[in-house]
Design a protein around this motif. Sequence first.
Motif, PDB file in Angstrom:
ATOM      1  N   GLY A 168      32.638 123.901   0.008  1.00  0.00           N
ATOM      2  CA  GLY A 168      32.817 122.711  -0.464  1.00  0.00           C
ATOM      3  C   GLY A 168      32.901 121.809   0.773  1.00  0.00           C
ATOM      4  O   GLY A 168      33.866 121.925   1.484  1.00  0.00           O
ATOM      5  N   PRO A 169      31.998 120.809   0.899  1.00  0.00           N
ATOM      6  CA  PRO A 169      32.146 120.021   2.180  1.00  0.00           C
ATOM      7  C   PRO A 169      32.917 118.951   1.925  1.00  0.00           C
ATOM      8  O   PRO A 169      33.436 118.567   0.699  1.00  0.00           O
ATOM      9  CB  PRO A 169      30.701 119.368   2.452  1.00  0.00           C
ATOM     10  N   MET A 170      33.593 118.580   2.959  1.00  0.00           N
ATOM     11  CA  MET A 170      34.317 117.236   3.148  1.00  0.00           C
ATOM     12  C   MET A 170      34.095 116.264   4.374  1.00  0.00           C
ATOM     13  O   MET A 170      33.476 117.142   5.250  1.00  0.00           O
ATOM     14  CB  MET A 170      36.018 117.536   3.268  1.00  0.00           C
ATOM     15  N   ASP A 171      34.086 115.160   4.401  1.00  0.00           N
ATOM     16  CA  ASP A 171      33.651 114.180   5.247  1.00  0.00           C
ATOM     17  C   ASP A 171      34.799 113.717   6.065  1.00  0.00           C
ATOM     18  O   ASP A 171      35.995 113.245   5.373  1.00  0.00           O
ATOM     19  CB  ASP A 171      32.959 112.937   4.647  1.00  0.00           C
ATOM     20  N   ALA A 172      34.664 113.922   7.475  1.00  0.00           N
ATOM     21  CA  ALA A 172      35.737 113.469   8.288  1.00  0.00           C
ATOM     22  C   ALA A 172      35.169 112.200   9.281  1.00  0.00           C
ATOM     23  O   ALA A 172      34.002 112.478   9.823  1.00  0.00           O
ATOM     24  CB  ALA A 172      36.132 114.509   9.307  1.00  0.00           C
ATOM     25  N   SER A 173      35.757 110.902   9.047  1.00  0.00           N
ATOM     26  CA  SER A 173      35.038 109.907   9.527  1.00  0.00           C
ATOM     27  C   SER A 173      35.081 109.935  11.251  1.00  0.00           C
ATOM     28  O   SER A 173      35.986 110.355  11.717  1.00  0.00           O
ATOM     29  CB  SER A 173      35.564 108.449   9.205  1.00  0.00           C
ATOM     30  N   ILE A 174      34.080 109.532  11.815  1.00  0.00           N
ATOM     31  CA  ILE A 174      34.113 109.733  13.331  1.00  0.00           C
ATOM     32  C   ILE A 174      34.649 108.254  13.824  1.00  0.00           C
ATOM     33  O   ILE A 174      33.916 107.303  13.581  1.00  0.00           O
ATOM     34  CB  ILE A 174      32.564 109.829  13.923  1.00  0.00           C
ATOM     35  N   ARG A 175      35.510 108.265  14.576  1.00  0.00           N
ATOM     36  CA  ARG A 175      36.069 106.832  15.207  1.00  0.00           C
ATOM     37  C   ARG A 175      36.070 107.109  16.669  1.00  0.00           C
ATOM     38  O   ARG A 175      37.085 108.010  17.144  1.00  0.00           O
ATOM     39  CB  ARG A 175      37.458 106.832  14.457  1.00  0.00           C
ATOM     40  N   PRO A 176      35.559 106.178  17.526  1.00  0.00           N
ATOM     41  CA  PRO A 176      34.752 105.496  17.114  1.00  0.00           C
ATOM     42  C   PRO A 176      33.124 106.271  16.881  1.00  0.00           C
ATOM     43  O   PRO A 176      32.885 107.252  17.226  1.00  0.00           O
ATOM     44  CB  PRO A 176      34.140 104.483  18.146  1.00  0.00           C
ATOM     45  N   PRO A 177      32.145 105.786  16.310  1.00  0.00           N
ATOM     46  CA  PRO A 177      31.057 106.213  16.018  1.00  0.00           C
ATOM     47  C   PRO A 177      30.336 106.699  17.187  1.00  0.00           C
ATOM     48  O   PRO A 177      30.416 105.795  18.329  1.00  0.00           O
ATOM     49  CB  PRO A 177      30.009 105.290  15.254  1.00  0.00           C
ATOM     50  N   THR A 178      29.530 107.882  17.397  1.00  0.00           N
ATOM     51  CA  THR A 178      29.027 108.046  18.749  1.00  0.00           C
ATOM     52  C   THR A 178      27.543 108.680  18.716  1.00  0.00           C
ATOM     53  O   THR A 178      27.328 109.471  17.622  1.00  0.00           O
ATOM     54  CB  THR A 178      30.089 109.050  19.614  1.00  0.00           C
ATOM     55  N   SER A 179      27.020 108.845  19.779  1.00  0.00           N
ATOM     56  CA  SER A 179      25.562 109.832  19.916  1.00  0.00           C
ATOM     57  C   SER A 179      26.430 111.114  20.436  1.00  0.00           C
ATOM     58  O   SER A 179      27.422 111.198  21.303  1.00  0.00           O
ATOM     59  CB  SER A 179      24.776 109.252  20.865  1.00  0.00           C
ATOM     60  N   VAL A 180      25.864 112.256  20.060  1.00  0.00           N
ATOM     61  CA  VAL A 180      26.191 113.463  20.612  1.00  0.00           C
ATOM     62  C   VAL A 180      24.818 113.992  21.020  1.00  0.00           C
ATOM     63  O   VAL A 180      23.829 114.400  20.601  1.00  0.00           O
ATOM     64  CB  VAL A 180      26.908 114.386  19.531  1.00  0.00           C
ATOM     65  N   CYS A 181      24.813 114.029  22.626  1.00  0.00           N
ATOM     66  CA  CYS A 181      23.555 114.387  23.489  1.00  0.00           C
ATOM     67  C   CYS A 181      23.472 116.112  23.118  1.00  0.00           C
ATOM     68  O   CYS A 181      24.417 116.649  22.657  1.00  0.00           O
ATOM     69  CB  CYS A 181      23.466 114.090  25.026  1.00  0.00           C
ATOM     70  N   GLU A 182      22.331 116.577  23.763  1.00  0.00           N
ATOM     71  CA  GLU A 182      21.930 117.969  23.880  1.00  0.00           C
ATOM     72  C   GLU A 182      21.692 118.482  22.469  1.00  0.00           C
ATOM     73  O   GLU A 182      22.232 119.378  22.151  1.00  0.00           O
ATOM     74  CB  GLU A 182      22.941 118.627  24.685  1.00  0.00           C
ATOM     75  N   GLN A 183      20.979 117.751  21.941  1.00  0.00           N
ATOM     76  CA  GLN A 183      20.711 117.797  20.506  1.00  0.00           C
ATOM     77  C   GLN A 183      21.820 118.090  19.408  1.00  0.00           C
ATOM     78  O   GLN A 183      22.015 119.007  18.621  1.00  0.00           O
ATOM     79  CB  GLN A 183      19.752 119.118  20.388  1.00  0.00           C
ATOM     80  N   GLY A 184      22.802 117.229  19.779  1.00  0.00           N
ATOM     81  CA  GLY A 184      24.055 117.344  18.991  1.00  0.00           C
ATOM     82  C   GLY A 184      25.068 118.474  19.168  1.00  0.00           C
ATOM     83  O   GLY A 184      25.660 119.157  18.293  1.00  0.00           O
ATOM     84  N   THR A 185      25.054 119.025  20.470  1.00  0.00           N
ATOM     85  CA  THR A 185      25.918 120.153  20.906  1.00  0.00           C
ATOM     86  C   THR A 185      27.419 119.787  20.896  1.00  0.00           C
ATOM     87  O   THR A 185      27.665 118.854  21.798  1.00  0.00           O
ATOM     88  CB  THR A 185      25.555 120.478  22.173  1.00  0.00           C
ATOM     89  N   LEU A 186      28.145 120.139  20.334  1.00  0.00           N
ATOM     90  CA  LEU A 186      29.735 120.187  20.118  1.00  0.00           C
ATOM     91  C   LEU A 186      30.356 121.407  20.549  1.00  0.00           C
ATOM     92  O   LEU A 186      29.911 122.410  19.848  1.00  0.00           O
ATOM     93  CB  LEU A 186      30.148 119.739  18.597  1.00  0.00           C
ATOM     94  N   ASN A 187      31.017 121.347  21.669  1.00  0.00           N
ATOM     95  CA  ASN A 187      31.691 122.598  22.402  1.00  0.00           C
ATOM     96  C   ASN A 187      33.211 122.622  21.901  1.00  0.00           C
ATOM     97  O   ASN A 187      34.009 122.001  22.194  1.00  0.00           O
ATOM     98  CB  ASN A 187      31.713 122.410  23.708  1.00  0.00           C
ATOM     99  N   PHE A 188      33.398 123.289  20.493  1.00  0.00           N
ATOM    100  CA  PHE A 188      34.516 123.345  19.680  1.00  0.00           C
ATOM    101  C   PHE A 188      35.539 124.354  20.365  1.00  0.00           C
ATOM    102  O   PHE A 188      35.287 125.431  20.601  1.00  0.00           O
ATOM    103  CB  PHE A 188      34.365 123.487  18.416  1.00  0.00           C
TER     104      PHE A 188
END
Length: 195
Positions: A168-188
């Motif tokens: 079941g998904p939930m939404d986390a607002s992004i503050r501030p909104p941002t672009s994520v380069c490298e095709q949306g690569t997030l190093n978590f």
Amino acid sequence: MAGRRAAAGLAAATIALTAAGCGLGGSTKTVTVTHTHTITTTRTVTSRSAASARPCLGADLTGSFTLVPGSAGAGQISYLLTLKNTSHSRCYVRGLPNATLLGSTGSALLTHIRPAGGAASARIILEPGASAVAQARFSPDVAGSGDSQSGTCQPQARTLEVTPSGGGPMDASIRPPTSVCEQGTLNFEAFGYAG
């Protein structure tokens, strides 16, 4: 008379010796004695095992994905994902977030989740009201392979849709909104307990 002179001499000698012991070459010593009393108490604490927690559902959580102040450097920036258990039951999250970036219309954007270091898989048990966090590092403005080479590298993301282990998904607002380069690569980094 000789007896009186001897008695006077003896008295003078006694006074001189007494004076010598009271500061003329003598010393005073203060001794402090401390008594310690130790009490040992044994308590038995009963806790519920991690096995009694179920995986968190999207409906159990609220969240945000916010900029970490002062984190910008070398074309990268960090955001912190915070998930709070708002249900009345304990549940857990683990490992890396399963997430998708969403644009301003709610449409899915390119998203690639990568581990930043070792991907721990420990269960992070969340009592009602407790939170877990996971930090992501990414480039908001340095285009990579497959990105737009003019203007912004990727469309601006406004929401991070997170699907916890229980589904079941939930939404986390992004503050501030941002672009994520490298095709949306997030190093978590893996989830950790925040309290």
